[in-house]
Each structure stands twice: as structure tokens, then as C-alpha cells.
Write an enzyme that holds these catalytic residues in place. Structure first.
Site, PDB file in Angstrom:
ATOM      1  N   CYS A   1       0.871  -1.178   0.000  1.00 59.96           N
ATOM      2  CA  CYS A   1       0.000   0.000   0.000  1.00 59.96           C
ATOM      3  C   CYS A   1       0.904   1.222   0.000  1.00 59.96           C
ATOM      4  O   CYS A   1       2.024   1.173  -0.516  1.00 59.96           O
ATOM      5  CB  CYS A   1      -0.982  -0.024   1.173  1.00 59.96           C
ATOM      6  SG  CYS A   1      -0.218  -0.055   2.812  1.00 59.96           S
ATOM      7  N   TRP A   2       0.451   2.324   0.580  1.00 57.90           N
ATOM      8  CA  TRP A   2       1.251   3.553   0.534  1.00 57.90           C
ATOM      9  C   TRP A   2       2.525   3.452   1.364  1.00 57.90           C
ATOM     10  O   TRP A   2       3.615   3.780   0.907  1.00 57.90           O
ATOM     11  CB  TRP A   2       0.395   4.726   1.004  1.00 57.90           C
ATOM     12  CG  TRP A   2       1.155   6.013   1.148  1.00 57.90           C
ATOM     13  CD1 TRP A   2       1.476   6.661   2.293  1.00 57.90           C
ATOM     14  CD2 TRP A   2       1.708   6.808   0.088  1.00 57.90           C
ATOM     15  NE1 TRP A   2       2.185   7.810   2.023  1.00 57.90           N
ATOM     16  CE2 TRP A   2       2.348   7.923   0.670  1.00 57.90           C
ATOM     17  CE3 TRP A   2       1.729   6.671  -1.308  1.00 57.90           C
ATOM     18  CZ2 TRP A   2       2.990   8.894  -0.072  1.00 57.90           C
ATOM     19  CZ3 TRP A   2       2.381   7.646  -2.060  1.00 57.90           C
ATOM     20  CH2 TRP A   2       2.997   8.739  -1.445  1.00 57.90           C
TER      21      TRP A   2
END
Length: 361
Positions: free
Chosen positions: A96-97
Site C-alpha cells: 500500500c502507501w
């Protein structure tokens, strides 16, 4: 069973996974992502915005609860869809981020299924630091040779033919989705973000053999709105070049064919003309508008090259200190001439020895 963790985002490491899964929202994915990644978002753009707003303006607890509900539903949808056919040996990499809640939520469920799941520690930010280091802080151990020549001398077409012949090439304009000029925007195809351009570029560079020369077009440091990263620009700035030479009328005919999409949109054509650094006089602009109205696009192309492109190229050529390997005549509108010129360029590239210019500092 717990998900494994890795920080290795090299091409070799990513190739060991059955699937690289980006669980960020589609908007985040569109900006940039790991090479070959598949977007299986655990939150849509709208859901992410809703949860984020609730987290800041209302209640962190309510935001987490709402987010968990969205994540559970979305992961279930992916289990029933995108990964429904994967067997027990499935080994994905999830990110993810920043390697936090979103990737770990999917990884926890995948672990329970029994898949050999790995999470990218630090998420996308780890990958981005890797790209930045490679393209901004380090050198490239690659030998480039450049196709040079006035606008309209079929450099891009020749680059494709050289690639088809088995030579190593880098098509910077293709990666940047821009033809590298004021008139170079591609209709209906916006340029990728700078980060996505760099990701695509690094993927191409990593696939090249450093023991063989690489052919690229002679470009400025910007292609449209995308900047050529320093590591590559250093290579290109010191690379030897081969110059294609064609008459202005023939180049004008070629540009009319190449820029058919721009010609089909007179309004966009005039907008581009009005952005020229050397603005045409009111009299000249009126004359050019008359050419557009009459469909005399080859005459227009000649006029624009005479005012802007050719003088700019000639000024740059006078300052040129890169070795010139050869000059090749070409009639860009004649396939046989292009084929002969391509064969000659291939000979010049083949003649490069191992002592060619390198960009590894």
C-alpha cells in the site's frame, strides 16, 4: 501463519512473486505503481476520501470501523474475482502507501486462505526511494548513441525499425507519451505523471545489456512536461551521435503525415502556434491561419520549421561537442530510403567498440 516482509524491490526480486498487488485506490495507482503491479484496491477513491474525512473531522474510531467494513467487502470481491483461480501455492507481494493498515489487512486474509503472502515493508514509499536513488543519485553503466537531426527526419520511426532489427533502443518519447515538441501532445493520451514516467523508464533500463550500445533519440532535458532524470541525462549528454539529414520540403511532408491528429484539430494547432517561444508576427500568424484554412499543411510545416525548429537545432549543433559517428542522408517519406538509412545507422552502431562513452561516472 504470518505474512513475510521484504524491502527488496529490484526487478529480480519482484520477478519471484506470482503477482504484485497494489491495494491503494485507483487514483493512487494511476499516479505511479511498481512494474507489473495489479491494482486490487481495498478502498476506492471515494471510500478513501470518506474515511479520511471522518478520521479528521468526526471520530477516529468510527473511521476505522467504516474503513474495516469497506476493506472486508472489497477484499471479498477480489477473492471471488481477480484471485479466484489461484491455487494453494499462490505467492503474492502486497503493498500500500507505506506498508501499513491496507496492505496488512489484505495480507492477513490471504494468510488465512493459506497463500504464501509477502508485504512490502514501507510500501510504495520504499519503491519510490529505490527509483529516486537509481535515477537521481547513482550512475548508469550503459553506453548510449544518439539519433540526431532536424525535426521531421524520421528519428522515431527509425528507432522502431532498429529495435525490430534486434538493436537495443530506448524510446523516450514513447515512454513520455509525447513527441517532444510544442506540437507533440498526443490527442486523447495525456502524459504519465513524472513518477510513472520514471518507473517505466527504469524498467526499460534494467532490461538492457550494459555490454551492448543503446540507441536513443537526441532529446532536450524535457519531453513535454516530463523531465529526463539526471542519471540518464548525464549519459545522453556525453553520448556520441549520428545525424540524419533530409531536405526541409521532405521533412514537411513527413510531419504532415506524423501529426495528422494535430492537423485534424485546427483549434489545438493554433493554441500550439501561440505557445511558440518565437511568436509569429500578426502578419505571419494571419498568413499561417490562411494556410490552415486552405489545408496547405506542408507549407505551414515548412514555415514553422524555418522560424523555430531549424534555427533552434542549428544553434544547438554549433555548441555540440559530442563525437559525430556519421551523417546519413534520408528521404523520410520514402520507405526504401528509410530502410537504407536504418541499415546504415545499424552499421555505425555495430562499429562501436567497447571503449565507447559510458555514463557510469
Amino acid at each position: 501463519m504470518t505474512a513475510q516482509v521484504t524491502e527488496d524491490v529490484s526487478a529480480e526480486a519482484l520477478g519471484r512473486f506470482d503477482m504484485v498487488i497494489d491495494v491503494r485506490s485507483p487514483g493512487e495507482f494511476a499516479q505511479d505503481h511498481l512494474p507489473g503491479a495489479v491494482n486490487l484496491p481495498v478502498l476506492t477513491d471515494a471510500e478513501r476520501a470518506e474515511v479520511g474525512t471522518m478520521y479528521v473531522q468526526d471520530s477516529r474510531f468510527k473511521a476505522r470501523r467504516l474503513g474495516a467494513a469497506y476493506v472486508a467487502r472489497n477484499v471479498a470481491r477480489h477473492l471471488e474475482g481477480a484471485v479466484a483461480d489461484r491455487d494453494g501455492g499462490f505467492a503474492p507481494l502486497i503493498y500500500c502507501w507505506r506498508g501499513g493498515m491496507r496492505s496488512n489487512a489484505m495480507a492477513t486474509i490471504f494468510d488465512q486462505v493459506g497463500w504464501r503472502t509477502t508485504v512490502l515493508s514501507g510500501g510504495y514509499r520504499t519503491y519510490r526511494r529505490y527509483v529516486t536513488r537509481r535515477l537521481y543519485d547513482e550512475g548508469l553503466a550503459l553506453r548510449f548513441v544518439l539519433l540526431d537531426g532536424h525535426t521531421g527526419s524520421a528519428k522515431t520511426e527509425m528507432l522502431g525499425q532498429l529495435s525490430a532489427m534486434g538493436l537495443q533502443t530506448v524510446d523516450l518519447e514513447g515512454l513520455a507519451q509525447h513527441r517532444g515538441s510544442l506540437f507533440g501532445a498526443l490527442a486523447g493520451r495525456p502524459q504519465p505523471s513524472q513518477k510513472l514516467f520514471e518507473s517505466r523508464l527504469l524498467q526499460v533500463l534494467d532490461g538492457l545489456d550494459p555490454n551492448r550500445p543503446v540507441v536513443a533519440e537526441a532529446e532536450s532535458s524535457k519531453i513535454g512536461d516530463r523531465m529526463v532524470p539526471p542519471a540518464l541525462w548525464t549519459c545522453l549528454a556525453h553520448a556520441p551521435r549520428m545525424e540524419l539529414v533530409a531536405s526541409r520540403p521532405e521533412r514537411a511532408k513527413y510531419l504532415v503525415e506524423t501529426y495528422a491528429d494535430m492537423i485534424a484539430d485546427p483549434a489545438a494547432l493554433m493554441v500550439a502556434i501561440d505557445r511558440m517561444p518565437v511568436a509569429p508576427s500578426l502578419e505571419r500568424r494571419a498568413a499561417w491561419m490562411s494556410l490552415i484554412a486552405a489545408g496547405a499543411f506542408a507549407d505551414l510545416a515548412e514555415a514553422i520549421m524555418a522560424l523555430h525548429y531549424d534555427p533552434a537545432y542549428d544553434r544547438s549543433a554549433r555548441k555540440q561537442d559530442r563525437p559525430l559517428l556519421g551523417v546519413v542522408d534520408i528521404v523520410p517519406t520514402e520507405p526504401q530510403s528509410v530502410a537504407r538509412a536504418t541499415a546504415r545507422i545499424a552499421e555505425l552502431v555495430a562499429g562501436l567498440d567497447d571503449g565507447g562513452v559510458r555514463g557510469d561516472g
